[in-house]
Design a protein around this motif. Structure first.
Motif, PDB file in Angstrom:
ATOM      1  N   TRP A 190       7.856  -3.041   7.203  1.00 53.28           N
ATOM      2  CA  TRP A 190       8.143  -3.311   5.787  1.00 53.28           C
ATOM      3  C   TRP A 190       6.895  -3.205   4.923  1.00 53.28           C
ATOM      4  O   TRP A 190       6.979  -3.276   3.704  1.00 53.28           O
ATOM      5  N   ARG A 191       5.748  -3.003   5.567  1.00 56.93           N
ATOM      6  CA  ARG A 191       4.529  -2.591   4.876  1.00 56.93           C
ATOM      7  C   ARG A 191       3.778  -1.635   5.780  1.00 56.93           C
ATOM      8  O   ARG A 191       3.774  -1.798   7.006  1.00 56.93           O
ATOM      9  N   TYR A 221       4.145  -6.300  10.736  1.00 53.68           N
ATOM     10  CA  TYR A 221       5.053  -5.775   9.723  1.00 53.68           C
ATOM     11  C   TYR A 221       6.291  -5.107  10.318  1.00 53.68           C
ATOM     12  O   TYR A 221       7.101  -4.545   9.586  1.00 53.68           O
ATOM     13  N   GLN A 246       8.934 -11.173   8.582  1.00 55.91           N
ATOM     14  CA  GLN A 246       9.507 -10.740   7.304  1.00 55.91           C
ATOM     15  C   GLN A 246      10.415 -11.815   6.720  1.00 55.91           C
ATOM     16  O   GLN A 246      10.373 -12.121   5.525  1.00 55.91           O
ATOM     17  N   GLU A 248       7.455  -6.468  -3.109  1.00 58.93           N
ATOM     18  CA  GLU A 248       6.966  -6.862  -1.785  1.00 58.93           C
ATOM     19  C   GLU A 248       5.934  -5.890  -1.246  1.00 58.93           C
ATOM     20  O   GLU A 248       5.314  -6.132  -0.224  1.00 58.93           O
ATOM     21  N   GLU A 249       5.749  -4.774  -1.936  1.00 56.36           N
ATOM     22  CA  GLU A 249       4.865  -3.720  -1.453  1.00 56.36           C
ATOM     23  C   GLU A 249       3.395  -4.058  -1.703  1.00 56.36           C
ATOM     24  O   GLU A 249       3.069  -4.754  -2.667  1.00 56.36           O
TER      25      GLU A 249
END
Length: 1166
Positions: free
Chosen positions: A202-203, A385, A391, A906-907
């Protein structure tokens, strides 16, 4: 301060930056582990975990610390989900019991097929596991200690175990506990599933030595954007044991190249840091200084008079606290105290965040001890991640503290290592780089007089901090001495803490886990769920349910009981308090749990009503009446509408721990072609940036366009400012304070000039942020302030009057607002109540009156549509997003310039696709501003000003789908709205004044049950008091759930309607009887139909349209036109070359006259 394993507490650290003599950024540090340590050895823990599949244990209760009374156990362990009890006796046995159900003291026997007893010891390589016998009860949920039949822990509130007996478990007591029923310790752990590894992180992180060196170089070369400041000062605030002191030691180690321990760290239950300490760092031994000062504070504690006092944080931020100042928990620092330079943990967190927001200090949150919290991360830090669990925890803490997800950073401090680790350094250094970026955001927000040492004339500073007027000398407001606040959070504690946090911030979030949501969605075909009502927040009361859920279309009720069952009911029809039985062949009951791979689904029996639409009760589906007697219970009236085994559905446990209602919206499939064309390329992104940066307003006196953002609380106005700033800076920024609280985080009118990369050129754009619009009359942005803001007078928090301090009487064009942008969340378009919509319409009317063009941003499109979440490039192929744009267009009245987009939330890195959507919206804003300037120039050339004609605000209630179905009843026609009862009044006179002698018309009625029906005639209404024959007349019904409309033609030789001075009467249907919002069934033989299928007796809306025949295509065009680019250019050249034949006249003046809906053509005087 040292690492300490906290008792599921939250460690919060804040960073702030300020100018002279110190500059702070605030960050919160939250650890995932807890202060109270487990008695399990490493080997014991491994054996215990072998009984489960990919879980983590979080210590909730330890008898030797919290006490052996049962009430202490329940206080910490009730409603915690799956738990495991671990008992230790003097004979060295370790044994206990597991259940997947909640403890809740409901005095019931709980069924749980997953429950088991166990025993582990050094002598046995594998633990003993004894499952619950089939059909037996797992445990008795009473107010005593946990009672698993053969094991009653904390017997009589003592360190002992009793054996009440029973057939639930078949055990050998000697093997389980050696017949020693005394306790030396008793612990209870929450058992949390870790989840699988995500397919995609997610990153994105580069785990390489080059990346580590690049981060170190960027940090070492950092230079603050203001004169007189050489380093960023970062304040760390967090609970005892979160890892604040260890974070400094870790960062220091990364730059020194070896392990250091400059800050005192440890594992005590009380804060080891008792002084305010500032720590500088150097690159290697004797090397150059790193432009960062980390400031450590005393840890936060639960007790009111223990740990850091929140009031001290503000004094630190303002630079009043000297290094080595000794903290006092009960007495905050005051101006006369030595060291002054010229409460539960959740409450302390919230208090600190509010205070830091007021100082305009950006904040980030560090989530520490990720390796201890997640075995996948412990195995390989690079999994951080990819971890579902990490998360989930990041999102929980983001919602709990109201901090954007992009400001939540998981890290691992050095604690037991003797050598540096590449992956650990990359996480730590990435966090530091983010702190410095946010520190720059703080410096950008400083007014010019604080950014320069030179003397300046005394000015009045408005809250937007960009425009100044001369003022009388006034006391100067103290400036903060911090530029960033950082919070530290210990991860294992987050789940228990986040529940409390959400209550304090009123953030209404779903209780469904990702797995539960997936199972629920499997009952439907391509839908999205939107939470309307949550009983624990809105109260367990039928009235509250109806207030939020009536007339919302298809809904699903979800109930949670103390035995862990999740069940409920779905209907495609509206709740509307009609006190009638509602038929719905699509309705069903359902139930699901972890034990079942697929949910139970029980459809409604044919011919039976799906539910009773009772105005005085909660939803009543016969077999299930939720919120019975306005309590957290369910009753079973016992109707035969559904055949089901209720024990399978809810385990015969009729108590509720939670009750939620969701609106169910169809998402639709991907459209074959996008409805807007977008080039998703890096070249397009760079071209958009280039065009925006080179844009020049078409008036000499204005250098940049001022754009005002207006919208509901939480729609993403401040996040949009941050996103645009990030695009041009080249990295994620947090200049505007953003968050997830239910109240507006923005409390001042602020303007944000946009610049390119650090110390780069300005972008010709200023984004102006306002307080969010709220439903309440006296809450949120005051509408009177909106006008003053647009006119350039500036507005503080209270409505600004001409005599108010700070009112700018003399304004120029550059001070005014040049474009208004509405910001609306995609998934909440249908949820905005009438008061909020009225405020938006009022704002639109005011903007129209001032000639300001407007556009609308539809935000959070990824959260609203899974297709877009999967791939942002699907945004213009999403049927659901297109539908939402049409809805908001009709509601607000903006027909064309609506831009769906996703803000950075969230980035940690920029995304080209997101940038293209964001930049496209900005480019349109600049064009709208140019239109405003053109109108202003034209106005100044004339002797008198003109006013713009604004289109009628009366819009059709028909959805796009309903209009299509209605038009399918005709052959090539167009509909023109003549009359709308909610606007013109539910009165026959109003109907006749607008609809008489209009030719063919169609009446469209809407009722609370979602029915859309009506009547068509080709004849005129004319109040002739006669029966009118019309063989083409018909009645109809259209609905979203119908593939084709129902059409009922008039019977031969029967009159189509009675032409009276009442509302329209089509045989049995008399609309607007006695000038009311109702329909009467007068009977008669003109039409043959089932009244129950066609309509109801109450109206929510009534509209009449004129039906015009579009005709066929002519064989030859009436006029020949060349449809070519050459023809277009030729016409433009002729128009540009036009020259009036009269001296003194340079242009032709054309008057456009538009007939008002209130006026007839005869009322316009020549």
């Amino acid at each position: 301060m040292g690492l300490e394993e906290g008792d599921d507490e939250v460690s919060l650290s804040e960073l702030q930056l300020h100018l002279r003599p110190a500059t702070f950024t605030a960050f919160f540090i939250v650890s995932i582990m807890s202060v109270i340590t487990s008695r399990l050895t490493y080997d014991d823990r491994k054996k215990l975990l072998s009984l489960f599949n990919n879980v983590q244990l979080h210590l909730l209760y330890k008898a030797s610390v919290h006490g052996f009374p049962a009430n202490q156990f329940h206080f910490r362990c009730d409603k915690q989900g799956p738990t495991v009890c671990v008992a230790y006796n003097p004979s060295g046995f370790i044994y206990g019991a597991y259940t997947s159900k909640d403890f809740a003291q409901n005095n019931q026997n709980i069924i749980d097929g997953s429950a088991f007893l166990f025993a582990i010891s050094k002598e046995r390589p594998q633990p003993i596991r004894v499952g619950v016998n089939a059909g037996q009860l797992a445990f008795a949920d009473t107010a005593t200690g946990p009672n698993f039949g053969v094991l009653l822990f904390l017997n009589n509130n003592t360190a002992a175990v009793a054996n009440p007996g029973g057939a639930a478990y078949t055990i050998d007591p000697g093997a389980l506990h050696g017949n020693d029923l005394n306790l030396t310790e008793f612990e209870v752990y929450r058992v949390e599933e870790m989840g699988d590894i995500l397919e995609r992180p997610w990153r994105n992180v580069q785990w390489s030595e080059d990346k580590r060196q690049e981060l170190k170089k960027n940090i070492q070369l950092y230079s603050p954007d203001v004169r007189g400041v050489k380093e960023a000062r970062v304040l760390m605030v967090g609970q005892v044991g979160a890892g604040k002191s260890s974070f400094f030691n870790s960062i220091n180690s990364a730059f020194r190249g070896n392990m250091t321990s400059q800050a005192i760290a440890g594992t005590a239950g009380k804060s080891l840091t008792v002084q305010f300490r500032t720590y500088t760092m150097k690159n290697g031994k004797g090397g150059s200084s790193v432009p960062l000062v980390l400031c450590d504070t005393m840890g936060l504690e639960e007790d009111t008079d223990a740990g850091l006092n929140p009031d001290d944080v503000i004094n630190i931020c303002k630079g009043h606290v000297q290094d080595r100042y000794q903290f006092s928990s009960s007495a905050p620092l005051h101006e006369g105290a030595p060291g002054y330079r010229r409460h539960k943990i959740l409450d302390k967190f919230s208090s600190i965040r509010r205070k830091v927001n007021q100082l305009d200090i950006p904040q980030i949150l560090l989530m520490t001890k990720i390796d201890e919290a997640c075995p996948l991360v412990e195995k390989d830090v690079k999994n951080v991640y990819n971890s579902v669990y990490v998360q989930k925890k990041a999102r929980e803490v983001s919602e709990a503290l109201g901090i954007p997800l992009s400001c939540v950073v998981p890290v691992k401090n050095y604690c037991k290592e003797l050598e540096l680790n590449l992956e650990v350094d990359v996480l730590l250094l990435s966090a530091v780089e983010l702190m410095l970026n946010y520190a720059d955001n703080f410096f950008e927000n400083l007014p010019p007089e604080d950014q320069d040492e030179t003397d300046q004339p005394e000015l009045y500073k408005s809250n937007d901090r960009t425009s100044f007027t001369e003022r009388q000398p006034q006391p100067q407001k103290e400036r903060p001495d911090l530029s960033l606040t950082t919070v530290s959070w210990k991860m294992p504690k987050i789940s228990a803490f986040s529940t409390l946090c959400m209550m304090s911030t009123s953030v209404v979030t779903s209780r469904l886990t990702d797995d539960q949501r997936k199972k629920l969605l499997s009952l439907f075909d391509h839908v999205q769920l939107h939470l309307l009502y949550k009983a624990s927040v809105h109260s367990f009361h039928g009235n509250e349910f109806h207030n939020r859920c009536d007339r919302q279309g298809p809904t699903v009720c979800v109930a949670y009981n103390p035995s862990g069952f999740i069940y409920g009911a779905y209907t495609a029809k509206d709740f509307a308090k009609t006190n009638t039985n509602i038929l719905d062949e699509h309705a069903f009951l359902f139930g699901f749990s972890k034990d079942r791979p697929s949910p139970i689904r029980v459809g409604v029996n044919p011919g039976w009503p799906a539910f009773v639409d009772d105005a005085a009760a909660g939803p009543n589906f016969g077999a299930l009446l939720f919120l019975s007697n306005n309590t957290a219970t369910v009753t079973c009236p016992g109707a035969a509408a559904y055949y089901c085994n209720l024990s399978e559905l809810h385990g015969n446990n009729l108590g509720l721990t939670e009750f939620e209602v969701y609106r169910v919206e169809a998402i639709g499939a991907l459209l074959p072609q996008p409805w807007r064309s977008v080039q998703w390329t890096e070249d397009e992104r760079q071209e958009l940036k280039k065009r925006i940066q080179s844009h020049c307003p078409n008036v000499k006196s204005v250098k940049e366009a001022r754009v005002l953002l207006v919208g509901p609380v939480g729609a993403g106005k401040s996040s949009f400012c941050n996103s645009i700033n990030s695009v041009f800076k080249g990295n994620i920024t947090s200049r505007a304070i953003a968050g997830t609280a239910s109240r507006s985080v923005t409390v001042q009118f602020r303007s944000y000039p946009i610049t390119t990369d650090k110390r780069g050129s300005s972008v010709p754009l200023i984004l102006c942020d306002t307080m969010g619009l709220d439903e309440g009359d006296d809450e949120g942005l005051d509408l009177d302030d909106f006008t003053n803001i647009c006119k350039g007078h500036f507005s503080p928090s209270a409505p600004l009057q001409e005599e108010s301090p700070g009112y700018r009487k003399h304004v120029t064009l550059k001070d005014k607002i040049h474009c208004v942008v509405y910001v609306v969340e995609a998934s909440k378009v249908s949820l905005m109540n009438s008061k909020l919509m009225d405020k938006l319409r009022t704002v639109r009317e005011k903007a129209n009156q001032m000639g300001i063009q407007q556009i609308l941003l539809l935000t959070k499109i990824d959260e609203a549509c899974p297709i877009v979440e999967e791939d942002l490039k699907n945004v213009y192929r999403s049927d659901y997003i297109q539908k939402k744009i049409q809805e908001v267009s009709e509601s607000v009245g903006i027909k064309k310039w609506i831009f769906p987009l996703k803000n950075y939330s969230e980035e940690l890195d920029l995304d080209p696709m997101m940038d293209i959507l964001l930049l496209s919206a900005v480019e349109r804003m600049l064009k709208c501003a140019d239109s405003f300037f053109e109108n202003h120039n034209q106005k100044n050339k004339r002797d008198r000003s003109y006013s713009l004609s604004i289109m009628s605000a009366v819009t059709s209630r028909l959805s796009v789908d309903q209009r299509k179905k209605l038009l399918s009843l005709f052959d090539r026609v167009q509909l023109h709205l003549l009359y709308k009862a909610s606007v013109h009044g539910f009165h026959a006179n109003q109907f006749h004044s607008r609809c008489d002698r209009q030719g063919p018309t169609i009446c469209v009625a809407y009722n609370p049950s979602g029915f859309v029906y009506g009547a068509y005639t080709t004849k005129n209404f004319a109040q002739t008091n006669q029966n009118v024959i019309d063989g083409l007349a018909f009645l109809f019904r259209i609905n979203e759930d119908m593939s084709k409309p129902i059409r009922v033609g008039v019977n031969p030789s029967q009159p189509a309607f009675v032409d009276l001075n009442t509302g329209p009467q089509f045989g049995p249907l008399l609309f607007l009887p006695n000038n009311t919002a109702t329909v009467w069934n007068k009977g008669g033989e003109a039409y043959t139909f089932n009244a129950a299928e066609l309509h109801g007796s109450v109206l929510t809306e009534f509209e009449v349209y004129r039906v015009e025949d579009l005709g066929k295509l002519l064989t030859k065009p009436r006029k020949n036109i060349q449809w070519t680019a050459n023809k277009k250019q030729l016409l433009k050249n002729k128009i540009q070359a036009f020259n009036p034949h009269t001296r003194g006249v340079k242009e032709a003046r054309v008057l456009l006259v538009d007939q008002s809906e209130q006026e007839s053509p005869a009322s316009i005087t020549p």
